[in-house]
Design a protein around this motif. Structure first.
Motif, PDB file in Angstrom:
ATOM      1  N   THR A 143      19.248 -30.583  10.183  1.00 38.89           N
ATOM      2  CA  THR A 143      18.661 -29.849   9.059  1.00 38.89           C
ATOM      3  C   THR A 143      18.964 -30.575   7.760  1.00 38.89           C
ATOM      4  OG1 THR A 143      20.676 -28.499   8.880  1.00 38.89           O
ATOM      5  CG2 THR A 143      18.854 -27.587  10.175  1.00 38.89           C
ATOM      6  N   PRO A 144      18.065 -30.510   6.772  1.00 39.77           N
ATOM      7  CA  PRO A 144      16.712 -29.956   6.912  1.00 39.77           C
ATOM      8  C   PRO A 144      15.790 -30.935   7.625  1.00 39.77           C
ATOM      9  CG  PRO A 144      16.988 -30.878   4.729  1.00 39.77           C
ATOM     10  CD  PRO A 144      18.307 -31.048   5.420  1.00 39.77           C
ATOM     11  N   ARG A 145      14.602 -30.536   7.903  1.00 40.63           N
ATOM     12  CA  ARG A 145      13.646 -31.415   8.578  1.00 40.63           C
ATOM     13  C   ARG A 145      12.996 -32.373   7.578  1.00 40.63           C
ATOM     14  NH1 ARG A 145      11.443 -31.859  13.541  1.00 40.63           N
ATOM     15  NH2 ARG A 145       9.243 -32.373  13.728  1.00 40.63           N
ATOM     16  N   TYR A 146      12.750 -31.870   6.381  1.00 35.77           N
ATOM     17  CA  TYR A 146      12.161 -32.684   5.313  1.00 35.77           C
ATOM     18  C   TYR A 146      12.952 -32.458   4.031  1.00 35.77           C
ATOM     19  CZ  TYR A 146       8.096 -32.901   8.420  1.00 35.77           C
ATOM     20  OH  TYR A 146       7.269 -33.088   9.495  1.00 35.77           O
ATOM     21  N   LEU A 147      12.993 -33.506   3.229  1.00 41.17           N
ATOM     22  CA  LEU A 147      13.741 -33.425   1.974  1.00 41.17           C
ATOM     23  C   LEU A 147      13.101 -34.371   0.965  1.00 41.17           C
ATOM     24  CD1 LEU A 147      16.221 -31.795   1.174  1.00 41.17           C
ATOM     25  CD2 LEU A 147      17.651 -33.675   1.956  1.00 41.17           C
ATOM     26  N   LEU A 170      22.872 -34.343   4.596  1.00 43.07           N
ATOM     27  CA  LEU A 170      22.133 -34.016   5.804  1.00 43.07           C
ATOM     28  C   LEU A 170      23.107 -33.497   6.848  1.00 43.07           C
ATOM     29  CD1 LEU A 170      19.939 -37.270   6.071  1.00 43.07           C
ATOM     30  CD2 LEU A 170      19.602 -35.247   4.627  1.00 43.07           C
ATOM     31  N   SER A 171      22.622 -32.571   7.675  1.00 41.53           N
ATOM     32  CA  SER A 171      23.507 -31.946   8.652  1.00 41.53           C
ATOM     33  C   SER A 171      23.035 -32.203  10.081  1.00 41.53           C
ATOM     34  CB  SER A 171      23.570 -30.440   8.398  1.00 41.53           C
ATOM     35  OG  SER A 171      24.397 -29.799   9.344  1.00 41.53           O
ATOM     36  N   CYS A 172      23.990 -32.265  10.974  1.00 40.08           N
ATOM     37  CA  CYS A 172      23.692 -32.503  12.386  1.00 40.08           C
ATOM     38  C   CYS A 172      24.638 -31.684  13.254  1.00 40.08           C
ATOM     39  CB  CYS A 172      23.843 -33.991  12.706  1.00 40.08           C
ATOM     40  SG  CYS A 172      23.701 -34.393  14.473  1.00 40.08           S
ATOM     41  N   SER A 173      24.060 -30.868  14.132  1.00 36.93           N
ATOM     42  CA  SER A 173      24.860 -30.121  15.105  1.00 36.93           C
ATOM     43  C   SER A 173      24.613 -30.717  16.478  1.00 36.93           C
ATOM     44  CB  SER A 173      24.469 -28.650  15.098  1.00 36.93           C
ATOM     45  OG  SER A 173      24.828 -28.044  13.884  1.00 36.93           O
TER      46      SER A 173
END
Lengths: 113, 119
Positions: free
Chosen positions: A7-11, A21-24
Protein backbone atom coordinates in the motif's frame (compact mmCIF):
# COMPACT_ATOMS: atom_id res chain seq x y z
CA UNK A 1 -3.21 -17.68 2.73
CA UNK A 2 -3.05 -13.96 1.98
CA UNK A 3 -0.38 -12.83 -0.44
CA UNK A 4 2.04 -9.96 -0.20
CA UNK A 5 0.16 -6.70 0.32
CA UNK A 6 1.56 -3.36 -0.75
CA UNK A 7 0.00 0.00 0.00
CA UNK A 8 -0.76 2.37 -1.49
CA UNK A 9 -1.25 1.07 -5.01
CA UNK A 10 -0.69 4.48 -6.62
CA UNK A 11 1.02 7.59 -5.35
CA UNK A 12 1.66 11.00 -6.87
CA UNK A 13 4.23 13.30 -5.32
CA UNK A 14 6.21 16.37 -6.30
CA UNK A 15 9.94 16.87 -6.34
CA UNK A 16 11.50 17.41 -2.96
CA UNK A 17 8.80 15.60 -1.02
CA UNK A 18 9.29 12.35 0.79
CA UNK A 19 7.24 9.17 0.60
CA UNK A 20 6.71 6.00 2.62
CA UNK A 21 5.60 2.74 1.06
CA UNK A 22 4.34 -0.22 3.03
CA UNK A 23 4.62 -3.96 2.53
CA UNK A 24 3.00 -6.77 4.50
CA UNK A 25 4.60 -10.13 3.74
CA UNK A 26 2.98 -13.53 3.56
CA UNK A 27 2.34 -14.90 7.03
CA UNK A 28 5.43 -16.70 8.29
CA UNK A 29 7.81 -15.04 5.87
CA UNK A 30 10.63 -13.23 7.63
CA UNK A 31 12.46 -11.80 4.63
CA UNK A 32 11.23 -8.76 2.76
CA UNK A 33 13.01 -7.38 -0.28
CA UNK A 34 12.32 -4.24 -2.28
CA UNK A 35 12.86 -3.65 -5.98
CA UNK A 36 12.56 -0.65 -8.25
CA UNK A 37 11.23 -1.27 -11.75
CA UNK A 38 11.63 1.29 -14.52
CA UNK A 39 11.46 0.93 -18.32
CA UNK A 40 15.06 2.03 -18.70
CA UNK A 41 16.82 0.21 -15.86
CA UNK A 42 14.53 -2.77 -15.47
CA UNK A 43 14.26 -4.41 -12.06
CA UNK A 44 16.85 -3.32 -9.56
CA UNK A 45 17.33 -4.58 -6.03
CA UNK A 46 17.02 -1.96 -3.32
CA UNK A 47 17.46 -3.85 -0.05
CA UNK A 48 16.52 -6.90 1.96
CA UNK A 49 15.36 -7.09 5.55
CA UNK A 50 15.36 -10.24 7.62
CA UNK A 51 14.38 -10.38 11.28
CA UNK A 52 14.28 -6.57 11.47
CA UNK A 53 17.84 -6.18 10.18
CA UNK A 54 19.01 -5.01 6.80
CA UNK A 55 20.96 -7.92 5.34
CA UNK A 56 21.73 -6.69 1.87
CA UNK A 57 21.64 -3.40 0.02
CA UNK A 58 21.66 -2.45 -3.63
CA UNK A 59 23.39 0.46 -5.28
CA UNK A 60 20.98 3.27 -4.46
CA UNK A 61 21.63 6.64 -2.78
CA UNK A 62 21.05 7.17 0.90
CA UNK A 63 17.72 8.86 0.14
CA UNK A 64 16.33 5.36 -0.09
CA UNK A 65 15.91 3.69 3.25
CA UNK A 66 13.79 1.05 4.85
CA UNK A 67 12.95 -0.77 8.00
CA UNK A 68 11.24 -3.91 9.17
CA UNK A 69 9.04 -4.34 12.19
CA UNK A 70 8.77 -7.24 14.59
CA UNK A 71 5.73 -8.59 12.68
CA UNK A 72 7.90 -8.65 9.49
CA UNK A 73 6.00 -5.79 7.87
CA UNK A 74 8.34 -3.45 6.08
CA UNK A 75 8.35 0.16 5.03
CA UNK A 76 10.45 1.88 2.43
CA UNK A 77 11.12 5.60 2.56
CA UNK A 78 12.40 7.87 -0.17
CA UNK A 79 13.35 11.41 0.81
CA UNK A 80 13.90 14.48 -1.37
CA UNK A 81 12.11 12.90 -4.32
CA UNK A 82 13.52 13.36 -7.80
CA UNK A 83 11.83 12.91 -11.17
CA UNK A 84 13.93 9.81 -11.73
CA UNK A 85 12.35 8.13 -8.74
CA UNK A 86 9.17 7.61 -10.73
CA UNK A 87 8.86 3.85 -10.90
CA UNK A 88 6.97 0.75 -9.87
CA UNK A 89 8.22 -0.34 -6.46
CA UNK A 90 7.81 -4.04 -5.82
CA UNK A 91 8.04 -5.81 -2.53
CA UNK A 92 8.72 -9.51 -2.22
CA UNK A 93 8.69 -11.85 0.74
CA UNK A 94 10.20 -15.24 1.36
CA UNK A 95 11.36 -17.52 4.10
CA UNK A 96 14.78 -16.01 3.44
CA UNK A 97 16.88 -19.10 3.06
CA UNK A 98 17.39 -22.02 0.77
CA UNK A 99 15.67 -22.43 -2.52
CA UNK A 100 12.36 -20.97 -1.40
CA UNK A 101 11.28 -18.42 -3.99
CA UNK A 102 10.17 -14.90 -3.41
CA UNK A 103 6.52 -13.95 -3.71
CA UNK A 104 5.77 -10.49 -5.01
CA UNK A 105 3.10 -7.95 -4.24
CA UNK A 106 1.24 -5.90 -6.83
CA UNK A 107 3.60 -2.97 -6.36
CA UNK A 108 3.20 0.73 -5.72
CA UNK A 109 3.26 2.98 -8.76
CA UNK A 110 5.03 6.18 -7.73
CA UNK A 111 4.82 9.19 -10.02
CA UNK A 112 6.85 12.33 -9.39
CA UNK A 113 5.60 15.59 -10.88
CA UNK B 1 28.88 -9.52 -9.44
CA UNK B 2 26.34 -11.65 -11.22
CA UNK B 3 24.65 -10.59 -14.42
CA UNK B 4 21.64 -11.95 -16.28
CA UNK B 5 21.13 -11.37 -19.99
CA UNK B 6 17.97 -11.74 -21.99
CA UNK B 7 18.95 -10.71 -25.48
CA UNK B 8 15.53 -11.00 -27.15
CA UNK B 9 13.29 -8.06 -26.18
CA UNK B 10 10.19 -9.46 -27.87
CA UNK B 11 8.87 -12.76 -29.14
CA UNK B 12 5.64 -13.92 -30.65
CA UNK B 13 4.07 -17.38 -30.78
CA UNK B 14 0.97 -18.87 -32.32
CA UNK B 15 -1.58 -20.23 -29.88
CA UNK B 16 -1.02 -23.95 -29.19
CA UNK B 17 2.55 -23.78 -30.50
CA UNK B 18 5.80 -24.03 -28.54
CA UNK B 19 8.14 -21.15 -27.82
CA UNK B 20 11.55 -20.96 -26.14
CA UNK B 21 12.78 -17.90 -24.26
CA UNK B 22 16.53 -17.55 -23.86
CA UNK B 23 18.54 -16.47 -20.85
CA UNK B 24 22.24 -16.49 -20.08
CA UNK B 25 23.96 -15.51 -16.87
CA UNK B 26 27.41 -14.91 -15.57
CA UNK B 27 28.63 -15.90 -12.13
CA UNK B 28 31.71 -17.24 -10.42
CA UNK B 29 29.63 -19.12 -7.87
CA UNK B 30 28.94 -22.83 -8.08
CA UNK B 31 25.77 -22.91 -6.01
CA UNK B 32 22.80 -20.73 -6.90
CA UNK B 33 19.18 -20.73 -7.97
CA UNK B 34 17.57 -19.67 -11.20
CA UNK B 35 14.01 -18.53 -11.72
CA UNK B 36 11.62 -17.51 -14.43
CA UNK B 37 9.00 -14.95 -13.44
CA UNK B 38 6.00 -13.80 -15.45
CA UNK B 39 4.65 -10.26 -15.22
CA UNK B 40 1.30 -9.72 -16.95
CA UNK B 41 -0.15 -6.23 -17.44
CA UNK B 42 -1.67 -6.53 -13.98
CA UNK B 43 2.02 -6.12 -12.97
CA UNK B 44 2.24 -8.76 -10.25
CA UNK B 45 5.34 -10.91 -10.66
CA UNK B 46 4.38 -14.57 -10.71
CA UNK B 47 6.86 -17.39 -10.28
CA UNK B 48 6.78 -19.72 -13.29
CA UNK B 49 9.55 -22.18 -12.54
CA UNK B 50 12.77 -22.52 -10.54
CA UNK B 51 15.96 -24.53 -10.85
CA UNK B 52 18.62 -25.37 -8.28
CA UNK B 53 22.07 -25.27 -9.83
CA UNK B 54 23.19 -28.44 -8.07
CA UNK B 55 20.41 -30.42 -9.74
CA UNK B 56 21.23 -31.76 -13.17
CA UNK B 57 17.62 -32.60 -13.94
CA UNK B 58 15.74 -29.85 -15.71
CA UNK B 59 12.74 -28.47 -13.84
CA UNK B 60 9.24 -28.93 -15.25
CA UNK B 61 5.94 -27.37 -14.24
CA UNK B 62 3.04 -28.49 -16.41
CA UNK B 63 3.48 -26.74 -19.80
CA UNK B 64 6.64 -24.99 -18.67
CA UNK B 65 10.08 -26.56 -18.70
CA UNK B 66 13.64 -25.34 -18.66
CA UNK B 67 16.84 -26.29 -20.42
CA UNK B 68 19.54 -25.68 -17.84
CA UNK B 69 23.09 -25.85 -19.16
CA UNK B 70 25.36 -25.07 -16.20
CA UNK B 71 28.65 -25.15 -18.08
CA UNK B 72 27.29 -22.83 -20.74
CA UNK B 73 25.51 -20.70 -18.10
CA UNK B 74 22.32 -20.92 -20.06
CA UNK B 75 18.79 -21.19 -18.68
CA UNK B 76 16.04 -21.18 -21.32
CA UNK B 77 12.30 -21.51 -20.75
CA UNK B 78 10.12 -23.61 -23.03
CA UNK B 79 6.39 -23.00 -23.09
CA UNK B 80 4.42 -25.78 -24.74
CA UNK B 81 0.86 -25.51 -26.05
CA UNK B 82 0.94 -21.71 -25.70
CA UNK B 83 -2.24 -20.08 -24.46
CA UNK B 84 -3.52 -16.53 -24.74
CA UNK B 85 -3.02 -16.16 -21.00
CA UNK B 86 0.70 -16.74 -21.42
CA UNK B 87 1.08 -13.30 -22.98
CA UNK B 88 3.19 -11.29 -20.56
CA UNK B 89 6.67 -10.07 -19.83
CA UNK B 90 9.01 -12.87 -18.72
CA UNK B 91 12.02 -12.30 -16.52
CA UNK B 92 14.92 -14.60 -15.88
CA UNK B 93 16.44 -14.17 -12.41
CA UNK B 94 19.47 -15.37 -10.46
CA UNK B 95 19.87 -15.80 -6.74
CA UNK B 96 23.02 -16.75 -4.91
CA UNK B 97 22.92 -19.63 -2.45
CA UNK B 98 25.43 -17.84 -0.24
CA UNK B 99 23.76 -16.49 2.86
CA UNK B 100 24.49 -12.95 4.01
CA UNK B 101 24.11 -12.78 7.77
CA UNK B 102 21.58 -15.56 7.72
CA UNK B 103 19.59 -14.65 4.65
CA UNK B 104 19.90 -13.87 1.00
CA UNK B 105 16.85 -13.31 -1.12
CA UNK B 106 18.36 -10.83 -3.55
CA UNK B 107 17.32 -11.51 -7.13
CA UNK B 108 19.30 -10.27 -10.11
CA UNK B 109 16.97 -9.90 -13.06
CA UNK B 110 17.43 -9.82 -16.79
CA UNK B 111 15.81 -7.02 -18.80
CA UNK B 112 12.85 -9.21 -19.63
CA UNK B 113 11.19 -10.38 -22.81
CA UNK B 114 7.70 -9.48 -23.95
CA UNK B 115 5.84 -12.52 -25.21
CA UNK B 116 2.76 -12.08 -27.35
CA UNK B 117 0.46 -14.96 -28.28
CA UNK B 118 -1.39 -14.87 -31.60
CA UNK B 119 -4.87 -16.43 -31.65
Amino acid sequence: KAGVTQTPRYLIKTRGQQVTLSCSPISGHRSVSWYQQTPGQGLQFLFEYFSETQRNKGNFPGRFSGRQFSNSRSEMNVSTLELGDSALYLCASSLGQGHQPQHFGDGTRLSIL
Amino acid sequence: AQTVTQSQPEMSVQEAETVTLSCTYDTSESDYYLFWYKQPPSRQMILVIRQEAYKQQNATENRFSVNFQKAAKSFSLKISDSQLGDAAMYFCAYRSATLLRGANSKLTFGKGITLSVRP
